[in-house]
Every structure is written in C-alpha cells, then in structure tokens.
Enzyme design. Structure first.
Site, PDB file in Angstrom:
ATOM      1  N   GLY A  94       0.821  -1.212   0.000  1.00 53.39           N
ATOM      2  CA  GLY A  94       0.000   0.000   0.000  1.00 53.39           C
ATOM      3  C   GLY A  94       0.852   1.258   0.000  1.00 53.39           C
ATOM      4  O   GLY A  94       2.065   1.209   0.188  1.00 53.39           O
ATOM      5  N   ARG A 180       3.299  13.650  -8.191  1.00 51.79           N
ATOM      6  CA  ARG A 180       3.385  12.694  -9.294  1.00 51.79           C
ATOM      7  C   ARG A 180       2.047  12.624 -10.029  1.00 51.79           C
ATOM      8  O   ARG A 180       0.999  12.577  -9.393  1.00 51.79           O
ATOM      9  CB  ARG A 180       3.764  11.323  -8.732  1.00 51.79           C
ATOM     10  CG  ARG A 180       3.778  10.226  -9.773  1.00 51.79           C
ATOM     11  CD  ARG A 180       4.603   9.053  -9.323  1.00 51.79           C
ATOM     12  NE  ARG A 180       3.934   8.241  -8.311  1.00 51.79           N
ATOM     13  CZ  ARG A 180       4.460   7.116  -7.817  1.00 51.79           C
ATOM     14  NH1 ARG A 180       5.644   6.693  -8.225  1.00 51.79           N
ATOM     15  NH2 ARG A 180       3.817   6.434  -6.905  1.00 51.79           N
ATOM     16  N   ASP A 256       4.384  -4.734  -7.374  1.00 48.41           N
ATOM     17  CA  ASP A 256       3.747  -3.492  -6.900  1.00 48.41           C
ATOM     18  C   ASP A 256       4.291  -2.276  -7.638  1.00 48.41           C
ATOM     19  O   ASP A 256       3.758  -1.182  -7.501  1.00 48.41           O
ATOM     20  CB  ASP A 256       3.925  -3.331  -5.391  1.00 48.41           C
ATOM     21  CG  ASP A 256       5.379  -3.416  -4.966  1.00 48.41           C
ATOM     22  OD1 ASP A 256       6.024  -4.429  -5.273  1.00 48.41           O
ATOM     23  OD2 ASP A 256       5.879  -2.458  -4.348  1.00 48.41           O
ATOM     24  N   ASN A 257       5.355  -2.469  -8.400  1.00 50.27           N
ATOM     25  CA  ASN A 257       5.907  -1.363  -9.175  1.00 50.27           C
ATOM     26  C   ASN A 257       5.620  -1.520 -10.662  1.00 50.27           C
ATOM     27  O   ASN A 257       6.341  -0.986 -11.498  1.00 50.27           O
ATOM     28  CB  ASN A 257       7.415  -1.256  -8.942  1.00 50.27           C
ATOM     29  CG  ASN A 257       7.746  -0.842  -7.520  1.00 50.27           C
ATOM     30  OD1 ASN A 257       6.920  -0.228  -6.846  1.00 50.27           O
ATOM     31  ND2 ASN A 257       8.941  -1.176  -7.060  1.00 50.27           N
TER      32      ASN A 257
HETATM   33  P1  AMP Z   1       9.023   1.021  -3.212  1.00 47.24           P
HETATM   34  O1  AMP Z   1      10.267   0.255  -2.961  1.00 47.24           O
HETATM   35  O2  AMP Z   1       9.237   2.507  -3.310  1.00 47.24           O
HETATM   36  O3  AMP Z   1       8.228   0.509  -4.356  1.00 47.24           O
HETATM   37  O4  AMP Z   1       8.132   0.840  -1.919  1.00 47.24           O
HETATM   38  C1  AMP Z   1       7.699  -0.406  -1.440  1.00 47.24           C
HETATM   39  C2  AMP Z   1       6.752  -0.202  -0.293  1.00 47.24           C
HETATM   40  O5  AMP Z   1       7.407   0.460   0.794  1.00 47.24           O
HETATM   41  C3  AMP Z   1       5.546   0.650  -0.621  1.00 47.24           C
HETATM   42  O6  AMP Z   1       4.453   0.135   0.115  1.00 47.24           O
HETATM   43  C4  AMP Z   1       5.937   2.006  -0.124  1.00 47.24           C
HETATM   44  O7  AMP Z   1       4.833   2.825   0.166  1.00 47.24           O
HETATM   45  C5  AMP Z   1       6.716   1.658   1.133  1.00 47.24           C
HETATM   46  N1  AMP Z   1       7.671   2.699   1.486  1.00 47.24           N
HETATM   47  C6  AMP Z   1       8.809   3.030   0.830  1.00 47.24           C
HETATM   48  N2  AMP Z   1       9.433   4.035   1.454  1.00 47.24           N
HETATM   49  C7  AMP Z   1       8.687   4.373   2.529  1.00 47.24           C
HETATM   50  C8  AMP Z   1       8.816   5.346   3.569  1.00 47.24           C
HETATM   51  N3  AMP Z   1       9.829   6.204   3.634  1.00 47.24           N
HETATM   52  N4  AMP Z   1       7.849   5.370   4.510  1.00 47.24           N
HETATM   53  C9  AMP Z   1       6.808   4.528   4.463  1.00 47.24           C
HETATM   54  N5  AMP Z   1       6.639   3.600   3.529  1.00 47.24           N
HETATM   55  C10 AMP Z   1       7.563   3.510   2.554  1.00 47.24           C
HETATM   56 MG    MG Z   2       6.666   1.139  -5.219  1.00 47.94          MG
END
Ligand code: AMP
Ligand code: MG
Length: 497
Positions: A94, A180, A256-257
């Site tokens: 999420g 974004r 998720d990406n």
């Molecule tokens: P990502 O690696 O950016 O695709 O993120 C993977 C998951 O980690 C997603 O659910 C993001 O919302 C969460 N996430 C990444 N960075 C943060 C952060 N600084 N604080 C809270 N959630 C994060």
């Molecule tokens: Mg992501």
C-alpha cells in the site's frame, strides 16, 4: 478549451477511485511540513492538466503541493495494494508515503491521478516514516520527465517542494515532496491485494474500474477479464521493449511497481546504462541481478503471470479452463515483445522495411558492443551520423575498445541500408528521431543531485532543460551527451527510501 473564471486557480478534481469500496484505500490527508518551498514546477504539465501554473506558485498553491493544505475537491487517500518484492509475496504493502489527492480530466480528455509522494505516514507505512529525501525526489523528477521527452510511457512530475524538514536515512537528509501524475496508480499488486484476500467482489470491481479507465475496448468482450489480461500483457510487452531500446534498467520490477496502465512507474534505483552490458545491474539492493537489463522481459512476463493468477476466478467458472485461458494469454507476451523489440531495433538501425536477417544484424552489433565496452546510446546516435557521411565511422570506431567486431559489421549494415529507399540524409534524420543524443546518465544525475543537496538547483535545471530535447543535437551541450570519465562512473544506485 477555456477555463471558466470560477475554476481559474483551482484544480478541477473529478475523482473516481474514491468512489470504489472503502477497502480499496484508507482516507487520510497528507501530514503538513514545516517550511514548504517550491523547488520546481512543471508549467507545461500543469497546463496540460488544466491547472493555471501561476496558481501553484502562490503560498496557497505551494501549500497544496507540500501537503499542508487539502485543496477544494480533493479526496485524499492512500491506496491499498500487495506485491511480490524480489519474488517474495507481501500481502499488504500500500501507499506508505504517498497520498492520492484525486484525479483531473486533462485537456486531451484523459483522466490523470495527482499524487503527493513523501507526504507523511499512512496506515500502510509499516516501519517507514512516510517521507522522501530531496535526492530521490529530484531523481524521479529528472528521469520521469526524460521519459516523457523520449516518448516512453511513464508517470510524470508536476512539482518538487522542499519541506524544510530533515529525514533520517543513513544520514540526515533534506526532505521533499514530489507531485506525481499518473494515468492511474493501479498496479499488478492492487489485483494481488484482493486475490490474497479471496475477495472476488473486490477483484470484479477493480477489473470494471480498470477496464473503464484504461482499456474501454475490453468492455465489449465476451470475457472482460481475459480481454483485460491480454491488453495489459500487450501494453507491458511494448513498454519493456521501449526500455530495452534506450538501455533503461528499472531496478525494482516488483509486481507493486508495475502499472496496470503500462506506464513506467516508481523510479527508485533505476539507471540508464552507459557501456552496453546485457546483464548490467546498478541497484544496490539487487545483489543477485534479478532485475538486470537483459532479465527485464522475462521478469515482466513473470509479473504478468502473477496478474493472470489473480484473475483466475473471473476468467472461467472451471479452474482448469481458467488456467488454460490465462496461459494462452501469457503465451502472447513473447510474440508481442519480440515484435515491438525488433521493430524498434530496425528503426534504430535506420531500416524502415523488414528483412528476415534484420534481427541477426542487430544482434551482431549488440554483440560487438558488449565485447568492447561501447556506449549504448552513443553507438546508435553516431550510427545515424555514419549513415549520412562515411567519415562518421571514425567517431563510431572511437567508442569501441577494439573495433574488429564493428569493422566486420559495418559493411553488412551498409549493404542492408542500401536496400532501403531513402537517401542518406533522410536515413540519418530518421535514425536521430529514435536514437537519443541525451539520456539521464547516472553521473549527470548524481552531479545535479549533489549540487541540489548543497542548495544549488542550477545543475538540476540545466539537466532537465537538456533532457527535454533528447533527439536534437544541442550545440554547447556536448558534455551532457558524453559517457562518464573513469572517475565519474556511478557503480551503484540506491532507492533512497
Ligand atoms: P518502493 O520500494 O518505493 O516501491 O516501496 C515499497 C513499499 O514500501 C511501498 O508500500 C511504499 O509505500 C513503502 N515505502 C517506501 N518508502 C517508505 C517510507 N519512507 N515510509 C513509508 N513507507 C515507505
Ligand atoms: Mg513502489
């Protein structure tokens, strides 16, 4: 189209995701920041979205971009999704640091999400702080806007705002919020979220939503879920082919990406490669090279198989029949990818007609490049010059450590090119329209980010200016086209989350 004076300065929200059932998201407003300061505004994009650019530069506008003020018509929410991260399923991810303010219908009639990233914790934050550091925010700004100029589907960046707060990573870093813009933020992982809960009603609602928003042609199909799956497979195959054509390595192709709309999303440790290496990896968290350049088509297909699994209950009442339909759709990935990849390679070589030997011809060049450390971007750019003037071959040769492979290849290419109808100048121009001179090279991005962290946005602004016209030779900007000097080479990239 003109905006009525009553909407001037406002954002004409028209939200659809917020109409979906409650379990699709958590409603909450962004968390305000200490001292918002506008760092960059994408005026052309604001106009495209029907937003008066000037209105986003006022204190009220900047407060909106920082998450300090919820604008009229916004219905802020954090989206729920799941996902496979490096192959491991996480049933709940999420938006942990992003908030969807709402949607607008842009000047072309396309519905677009407006999302703040780095806007504070949400119920999905787990142990994260919900914040983003300046570096990764500007990095996403640079790369997403470079994608737009390259004509490759991607999320966009409307604005970057400094928060006036520090975020704790390995060190304390200046914080920022990115605005974004996306065709939507629905991911393969959004489908997985409902499938993991065996929430078939939720899945059905999601399918209907995505079909109406992104793939309306699937709505009339006898099997809507299957038509959707086929459309997403085709879109992803085309997208990944485009990445391959510009030497792009996403770096975190977790499910998720992966956007269901077929847009590049989540520019974390991504990178454009300099010298061609088919198995190149930059990401510091990708120790095993799962998301290496050459693995990307295979991984996209793997991710799409996960999407197909979520749709099984909707594909057919009988599970075996559903699996057969899903498998047949997945089998379509390779032909879609190969067709897009080969067509793009032909264009890169200046070939507008199609011959059976073309793919072998392209492979032979790539092979020669890989063996002699040639710069991916410059080889194709200089090849365009060489199409118009034989002297261009000398510059091309200079890109190869050893030119034997190239020397053997060039006569084959010239012979093939001579069978095309166009003259040399037209061939060069056509090649220059698909082979960029300028990409967001890692060392240039790092240089811009380092300056920005020190308070100087000049290099960042200069870089986005150059990258806005990637296919034009820009006199005086030659430095931005060059590969890194040995001491400038960036070995690793980081998510910075
Ligand atoms: P990502 O690696 O950016 O695709 O993120 C993977 C998951 O980690 C997603 O659910 C993001 O919302 C969460 N996430 C990444 N960075 C943060 C952060 N600084 N604080 C809270 N959630 C994060
Ligand atoms: Mg992501």
């Amino acid at each position: 189209m003109t905006l009525g004076t009553e909407t001037r300065g406002a954002i004409a929200f028209d939200n659809s995701y917020a109409r979906l059932p409650d379990r699709f998201y958590a409603r909450l407003a962004p968390t305000p920041v200490a001292a918002p300061r506008l760092l960059q505004l994408n005026r052309a994009l604001a106009q495209e979205l029907g937003i008066e650019p000037q209105s986003l530069t006022t204190p009220e506008g900047v407060a909106v971009l920082a998450g300090n003020r919820t604008p009229e018509g916004a219905e802020p929410l954090a989206q729920a999704y799941a996902g496979h991260q490096f192959g491991n399923f996480v049933p709940q991810l999420g938006d942990g640091r992003a908030i969807l303010l709402g949607e607008v219908v842009d000047r072309n009639g396309v519905r677009r999400d407006i999302q703040l990233k780095g806007s504070g914790p949400t119920p999905f934050s787990r142990r994260g702080d919900g914040r983003a550091a300046l570096g990764p925010v500007l990095r996403e700004y640079i790369v997403s806007e470079a994608f737009a100029a390259l004509g490759i589907p991607a999320t966009r960046s409307l604005a970057a705002v400094a928060t006036g707060e520090a975020v704790a990573r390995e060190t304390m870093l200046p914080g920022a919020v990115l605005t974004r813009i996306a065709s939507s933020h629905v991911r393969v992982g959004t489908f997985q979220f409902f499938a993991a809960r065996q929430d078939t009603e939720g899945l059905r609602a999601l399918v209907d939503y995505v079909v109406a928003r992104h793939y309306p042609q699937a709505a009339g199909s006898a099997n809507v879920a299957l038509a959707l799956l086929e459309a997403v497979i085709a879109a992803q195959a085309r997208l990944v082919a485009r990445w391959m054509h510009v030497g792009f390595i996403h770096g975190v192709m977790n499910t998720d990406n992966m956007s269901i709309a077929g847009e590049t999303i989540d520019f974390g440790p991504c990178a454009f490669m300099d010298h061609f290496d088919p198995m190149k990896v930059y990401s510091s968290i990708d120790a095993r090279g799962r998301y290496a350049y050459g693995n990307q088509p295979r991984i996209a297909a793997w991710n799409l198989a996960r999407l197909a699994e979520t749709l099984l209950p909707l594909l057919a009442p009988d599970q075996q029949a559903a699996i057969a339909l899903g498998q047949a759709a997945l089998d379509g990935f390779k032909p879609h990818f190969d067709a897009a990849y080969q067509a793009g390679l032909r264009a890169k070589l200046g070939l507008s007609s199609e011959a059976e030997s073309d793919s072998e011809l392209a492979d032979a060049l790539l092979e020669a490049m890989a063996q002699s450390g040639a710069d991916f971007t410059l080889v194709f750019r200089k090849l365009g010059d060489a199409a118009a003037m034989p002297a261009g071959e000398d510059e091309l040769r200079g890109l190869f450590n050893t030119s034997a492979g190239l020397d053997a290849w060039l006569p084959r290419w010239r012979e093939r090119l001579s069978r095309e109808g166009d003259g040399p100048e037209a061939q060069r121009d056509a090649m220059h329209r698909v082979n960029p001179a300028f990409i967001p090279r890692n060392h240039l991005v790092e240089e811009a980010l380092a300056a920005a962290e020190g308070g100087d946005l000049g290099p960042f602004e200069m870089l986005i200016g150059v990258l806005a016209r990637p296919f034009e030779d820009q006199p005086g900007k030659a430095r931005y086209a060059l590969p890194p000097k040995p001491e400038e080479v960036v070995q690793q990239t980081f998510c910075g989350t």
